[in-house]
Scaffold this active site. Sequence first.
Site, PDB file in Angstrom:
ATOM      1  CB  SER A 107      -0.938  -0.062   1.214  1.00 22.74           C
ATOM      2  OG  SER A 107      -1.933   0.920   1.167  1.00 22.74           O
ATOM      3  CG  ASP A 228      -7.543  -2.920  -1.811  1.00 22.46           C
ATOM      4  OD1 ASP A 228      -8.054  -2.109  -1.025  1.00 22.46           O
ATOM      5  OD2 ASP A 228      -6.314  -3.084  -1.926  1.00 22.46           O
ATOM      6  CG  HIS A 256      -5.632  -2.571   1.597  1.00 24.22           C
ATOM      7  ND1 HIS A 256      -5.195  -2.257   0.322  1.00 24.22           N
ATOM      8  CD2 HIS A 256      -4.841  -1.851   2.445  1.00 24.22           C
ATOM      9  CE1 HIS A 256      -4.189  -1.402   0.406  1.00 24.22           C
ATOM     10  NE2 HIS A 256      -3.949  -1.140   1.676  1.00 24.22           N
TER      11      HIS A 256
END
Length: 283
Positions: A107, A228, A256
């Site tokens: 991320s 996600d 995620h």
Amino acid sequence: MNAPQNSPEIGREIIAAGIRTNLHDSGAGFPLMMIHGSGPGVTAWANWRLVMPELAKSRRVIAPDMLGFGYSERPADAQYNRDVWVDHAVGVLDALEIEQADLVGNSFGGGIALALAIRHPERVRRLVLMGSAGVSFPITEGLDAVWGYNPSFAEMRRLLDIFAFDRNLVNDELAELRYQASIRPGFHESFAAMFPAPRQRWVDGLASAEAAIRALPHETLVIHGREDQIIPLQTSLTLADWIARAQLHVFGQCGHWTQIEHAARFASLVGDFLAEADAAAIS
């Protein structure tokens, strides 16, 4: 930073780019540095705890708490931006006398890993980007909620539901643990200073230029969870399109938390990808 006694989140301390840095360092072999995401109360251990032991069977795994996160230092005058975090990550490699490493970025950490590979291509052998920032996109409601977190148990419970596709992974016990992590002394103050509203600018600030991404020479594995709600799948489709030597793996029924929801498959996928480079170095 002050830590609970005997906490597994505490590794060892090094000085990296002038920052007291909490670091997990295990295994032997070609080094792999894993850069965590930016959720409230995050630490390297919280992000990578389910996959570090398996990956460390075949390589040296290094997982730092980045500047301002976890149990690394939070200088009062710290500036938080992509280039500062890249400098800190390079400082970790320098402090450990590592000339080159594989990188895995999650991320926010993917945006940092991508920028590091662009700025210092000689320091990176292979690159893994998971649910990665690094290209601009309209900020999602999920990411805006994560970066705009106001500490409370109810808010943490809501965020965990956004992170995970599999609701069986989310319960009140986990929410309480993550909530308590988010309110440790100094944690929320530094977190709030990183991503104040309006937050689209922080998405854009983590993005690298298209031309620079297209010029990347590295073999790159791009990983994303199909469901996600934090970073849209389209970002990984774009990265896989722009990076010449990229391959893309999308996990269905996954949010995620690829490295948590599909931990064994994630470790196997990443391990096999990096083992190709290990074998090439020997032959």
